[in-house]
Design a protein around this motif. Sequence first.
Motif, PDB file in Angstrom:
ATOM      1  N   MET A 164      -3.525   8.967  -6.839  1.00 46.04           N
ATOM      2  CA  MET A 164      -3.157   9.924  -8.131  1.00 46.04           C
ATOM      3  C   MET A 164      -3.878  11.347  -7.875  1.00 46.04           C
ATOM      4  O   MET A 164      -4.084  12.422  -8.330  1.00 46.04           O
ATOM      5  N   TYR A 165      -5.709  10.977  -8.177  1.00 47.60           N
ATOM      6  CA  TYR A 165      -6.383  12.174  -7.977  1.00 47.60           C
ATOM      7  C   TYR A 165      -6.371  12.891  -6.280  1.00 47.60           C
ATOM      8  O   TYR A 165      -6.407  14.432  -6.718  1.00 47.60           O
ATOM      9  N   PHE A 166      -5.631  12.381  -5.620  1.00 46.28           N
ATOM     10  CA  PHE A 166      -5.264  13.247  -4.288  1.00 46.28           C
ATOM     11  C   PHE A 166      -4.149  14.361  -4.628  1.00 46.28           C
ATOM     12  O   PHE A 166      -4.391  14.954  -3.626  1.00 46.28           O
ATOM     13  N   THR A 167      -3.130  13.639  -4.800  1.00 46.16           N
ATOM     14  CA  THR A 167      -1.771  14.610  -5.501  1.00 46.16           C
ATOM     15  C   THR A 167      -2.144  15.408  -6.842  1.00 46.16           C
ATOM     16  O   THR A 167      -1.543  16.248  -6.162  1.00 46.16           O
ATOM     17  N   ILE A 168      -3.182  15.442  -6.829  1.00 48.01           N
ATOM     18  CA  ILE A 168      -3.337  16.263  -8.025  1.00 48.01           C
ATOM     19  C   ILE A 168      -4.413  17.399  -7.714  1.00 48.01           C
ATOM     20  O   ILE A 168      -3.647  18.461  -7.698  1.00 48.01           O
ATOM     21  N   VAL A 188       0.763  -0.909   0.502  1.00 51.37           N
ATOM     22  CA  VAL A 188      -0.180   0.120   0.009  1.00 51.37           C
ATOM     23  C   VAL A 188       1.034   0.978   0.227  1.00 51.37           C
ATOM     24  O   VAL A 188       0.963   2.563  -0.653  1.00 51.37           O
ATOM     25  N   LEU A 189       1.888   1.193   0.603  1.00 45.25           N
ATOM     26  CA  LEU A 189       2.836   2.401   1.146  1.00 45.25           C
ATOM     27  C   LEU A 189       3.512   2.780  -0.564  1.00 45.25           C
ATOM     28  O   LEU A 189       3.443   3.918  -0.858  1.00 45.25           O
ATOM     29  N   VAL A 190       3.847   1.286  -1.181  1.00 47.30           N
ATOM     30  CA  VAL A 190       4.568   1.488  -2.058  1.00 47.30           C
ATOM     31  C   VAL A 190       4.010   2.304  -3.411  1.00 47.30           C
ATOM     32  O   VAL A 190       4.174   2.970  -4.206  1.00 47.30           O
ATOM     33  N   THR A 191       2.896   2.227  -3.460  1.00 51.19           N
ATOM     34  CA  THR A 191       1.307   1.798  -4.203  1.00 51.19           C
ATOM     35  C   THR A 191       1.463   3.909  -3.489  1.00 51.19           C
ATOM     36  O   THR A 191       0.948   4.108  -5.522  1.00 51.19           O
ATOM     37  N   LEU A 192       1.385   4.322  -2.981  1.00 54.48           N
ATOM     38  CA  LEU A 192       0.651   5.799  -2.480  1.00 54.48           C
ATOM     39  C   LEU A 192       1.557   5.943  -2.885  1.00 54.48           C
ATOM     40  O   LEU A 192       1.610   7.009  -4.111  1.00 54.48           O
ATOM     41  N   LEU A 193       2.990   5.296  -2.948  1.00 48.64           N
ATOM     42  CA  LEU A 193       4.196   6.647  -3.362  1.00 48.64           C
ATOM     43  C   LEU A 193       4.326   7.028  -4.826  1.00 48.64           C
ATOM     44  O   LEU A 193       4.706   7.995  -5.222  1.00 48.64           O
ATOM     45  N   CYS A 194       4.247   5.526  -5.479  1.00 49.44           N
ATOM     46  CA  CYS A 194       4.248   5.658  -7.033  1.00 49.44           C
ATOM     47  C   CYS A 194       3.033   6.434  -7.779  1.00 49.44           C
ATOM     48  O   CYS A 194       3.128   7.467  -8.307  1.00 49.44           O
TER      49      CYS A 194
END
Length: 180
Positions: free
Chosen positions: A99-103, A19-25
């Motif tokens: 990804m949407y959170f970051t955008i 989960v953490l790696v996916t969130l980082l990516c």
Amino acid sequence: MRNLSFSKFKCDKKYLIAVLVTLLCAIICGIVLYINVNINIYFSYFAEEYIYCVFNFKNASIIFSHLLSELFYVYLFFLIGYFTKFKYFTLIFIFIKGMYFTIYSAILIAFNSFGGITVAVLVYIPTSIISFIFCFLTVETCKIINKRYVFFIPAVFALLNTLILIVLINVVFRVVIVIV
């Protein structure tokens, strides 16, 4: 007391790392895509409306949309975690949500410099991080909770996250605005 006992709860470390790696990516991908997405008027309109509603304390539209999206995501994670053995399938949705959170965070920060940074840091980012935590906990704990209560736990998580959003907007943000 045994109905909601978490004595059997053991965190799956491989899933947590995934989960953490996916969130980082997803964060890296969102930062890269921010430049292309910033052209889209709907993302900019959402950021402008979000900042306006938070600064003017018009919470109804923010709270209702947040509650609906939280219910959707938490129940989606619950259904995948409870009815299938493929909890790693939730990584796809974590990536999309991250990804949407970051955008949106990047647009909020870049859109209205000080106001956008304040809204993003005090309201949007904390509620999104708590949302990711609740999604992770939903997948991890759905199999150990009593069958009678297990279908209500995602709704409780979504309601808790919405209450945290209300507190962040109406208490923390107001105190910061009064101080500044």
